[in-house]
Design an enzyme around this catalytic site. Structure first.
Site, PDB file in Angstrom:
ATOM      1  N   GLY A  10       8.531  12.012  20.975  1.00  0.00           N
ATOM      2  CA  GLY A  10       8.984  11.684  19.633  1.00  0.00           C
ATOM      3  C   GLY A  10       8.885  12.869  18.690  1.00  0.00           C
ATOM      4  N   GLY A  12       9.626  13.270  15.620  1.00  0.00           N
ATOM      5  CA  GLY A  12       9.684  12.930  14.198  1.00  0.00           C
ATOM      6  C   GLY A  12       8.703  13.771  13.409  1.00  0.00           C
ATOM      7  N   LYS A 108       2.141   3.485  14.230  1.00  0.00           N
ATOM      8  CA  LYS A 108       1.429   2.458  13.462  1.00  0.00           C
ATOM      9  C   LYS A 108       2.347   1.270  13.218  1.00  0.00           C
ATOM     10  CE  LYS A 108      -1.423   5.943  11.152  1.00  0.00           C
ATOM     11  NZ  LYS A 108      -1.774   6.611   9.870  1.00  0.00           N
ATOM     12  N   LYS A 194      -1.733  -1.669   6.872  1.00  0.00           N
ATOM     13  CA  LYS A 194      -1.765  -0.949   5.593  1.00  0.00           C
ATOM     14  C   LYS A 194      -0.348  -0.601   5.119  1.00  0.00           C
ATOM     15  CE  LYS A 194      -0.852   3.121   7.643  1.00  0.00           C
ATOM     16  NZ  LYS A 194       0.169   4.145   7.334  1.00  0.00           N
ATOM     17  N   THR A 251      -1.773   5.942   2.070  1.00  0.00           N
ATOM     18  CA  THR A 251      -0.434   5.380   2.226  1.00  0.00           C
ATOM     19  C   THR A 251       0.002   4.583   1.002  1.00  0.00           C
ATOM     20  OG1 THR A 251      -0.936   5.177   4.587  1.00  0.00           O
ATOM     21  CG2 THR A 251       1.039   4.062   3.804  1.00  0.00           C
ATOM     22  N   SER A 257       4.424   8.829   1.415  1.00  0.00           N
ATOM     23  CA  SER A 257       4.495   7.621   2.240  1.00  0.00           C
ATOM     24  C   SER A 257       5.879   6.985   2.149  1.00  0.00           C
ATOM     25  CB  SER A 257       3.436   6.611   1.779  1.00  0.00           C
ATOM     26  OG  SER A 257       3.692   5.329   2.311  1.00  0.00           O
ATOM     27  N   ARG A 258       6.559   6.865   3.279  1.00  0.00           N
ATOM     28  CA  ARG A 258       7.891   6.249   3.273  1.00  0.00           C
ATOM     29  C   ARG A 258       7.791   4.767   2.909  1.00  0.00           C
ATOM     30  NH1 ARG A 258       8.393   7.245   9.664  1.00  0.00           N
ATOM     31  NH2 ARG A 258       7.221   9.032   8.953  1.00  0.00           N
TER      32      ARG A 258
END
Length: 338
Positions: A10, A12, A108, A194, A251, A257-258
């Protein structure tokens, strides 16, 4: 620790940042991805500009398109793929692996529909003879800060502390430090849930609410995260640590934080489908809200914030109505667990 060969699945933002940490520690790092142009960019330009426009990666970090080639001879495999494709990639890994490796994941979320934790998915799909006990790498961390070598402390959780210690040594250096933990359920649920609270915190910001509201949703959000986690078998003390309150703070309060950004845009009146289309990254808190809501219903766990966010995302309720429902709900004691 001697040089290890690590497959990072991944490319990302977080996978790339963790690849750089491992490379900084002298390990041989292979990043696998399914977008050929991205892998070519990593190999030819040593950049991953979709996520980090100004960062140049070490040329020793190599991108791979073929999974079997990526896994050939590696010591460990790190999954950093979106939750919804973890099972698919795990199946492919199981077919391609020819020897036993340490298996880690740094994603997550909860698997849609089954509501399973990602370590459970990996255990189901990768035969025991091909892997260690799963190690969960999770905690308060933004890829945007780790990639510039800002100080970061997170957890390595596994049923087998010897394997967790191996991962601790694999990653830890002058700017990146891991603490071991044997509460896999707690660390995974904290990291997944979260994201829901971060969406809510962003929505409050988008609506113009201040620090009082921010503190309230983080504190009460941690309470309901803990409720659900304990109902699933977690140690409540885990939620007061790095992977619990630490990850929730980072977060639920940051533009990095997206999930927070998605909530902020929802609060400002944008449509969810437009937010998801423009984000460019998976917003794990959206699918996790549905999974957590359904789990709470199944286990009889009181989660009013999660229920409110679910009503906004999946039932078309207005955010203001959802807030008012919480504020006008039944009076309760702060430390109630049901």
């Amino acid at each position: 620790m001697s040089q290890q060969t690590i497959a990072v699945l991944g490319p990302g933002s977080w996978g790339t940042a963790l690849a750089q940490v491992l490379n900084d520690n002298g390990h041989q790092v292979r990043i696998w991805g399914n977008i050929p142009e991205q892998i070519d960019e990593i190999n030819e330009q040593h950049t991953n500009k979709r996520y980090f426009k100004e960062i140049v990666l070490d040329e020793k970090i190599k991108g791979y398109k073929d999974l079997a080639e990526t896994l050939d001879g590696v010591d460990a495999v790190l999954f950093v793929v979106p939750t919804k494709v973890t099972r698919l990639v795990a199946k492919q890994v199981a077919q391609a692996l020819k020897h036993k490796v340490v298996v880690m994941h740094a994603s997550k979320g909860l698997e849609p529909d089954s509501h399973k934790r990602l370590s459970e998915v990996l255990e189901e799909e990768i035969p025991a003879e091909l892997r260690s006990e799963i190690v969960v790498v999770s905690g308060p961390s933004h890829a945007e800060e780790t990639i510039v070598r800002d100080l970061t402390l997170i957890s390595a959780a596994s049923k087998d502390l010897e394997t967790a210690t191996y991962v601790q040594n694999l990653f830890s250096n002058r700017y990146f430090r891991l603490y071991t933990n044997n509460d896999v359920i707690g660390v995974e649920t904290a990291g997944a849930l979260k994201n829901i609270i971060a969406v809510g915190a962003g929505a409050l910001h988008g609506l113009g609410y201040g620090d009082n509201a921010k503190a309230a949703i983080i504190a009460r959000g941690l309470t309901e995260i803990t409720r659900l986690g304990v109902a699933m078998g977690a140690n409540p003390l885990t939620y007061s640590g790095l992977s619990g309150v630490g990850d929730l703070i980072v977060t639920g309060t940051s533009v990095h934080s997206r999930n927070w950004r998605a909530g902020d845009l929802l609060g400002k009146g944008e449509k969810l489908e437009d937010i998801e289309a423009n984000m460019g990254m998976v917003i794990e808190g959206i699918s996790t809200t549905k999974a957590a809501y359904e789990l709470a219903q199944e286990l009889g766990v009181y989660m009013p914030i999660t229920q409110a966010i679910y009503s906004v995302i999946y039932q078309g309720a207005s955010i203001q109505d959802a807030i008012q429902e919480i504020m006008s709900g039944e009076f309760r004691q702060e430390n109630e667990w049901s």
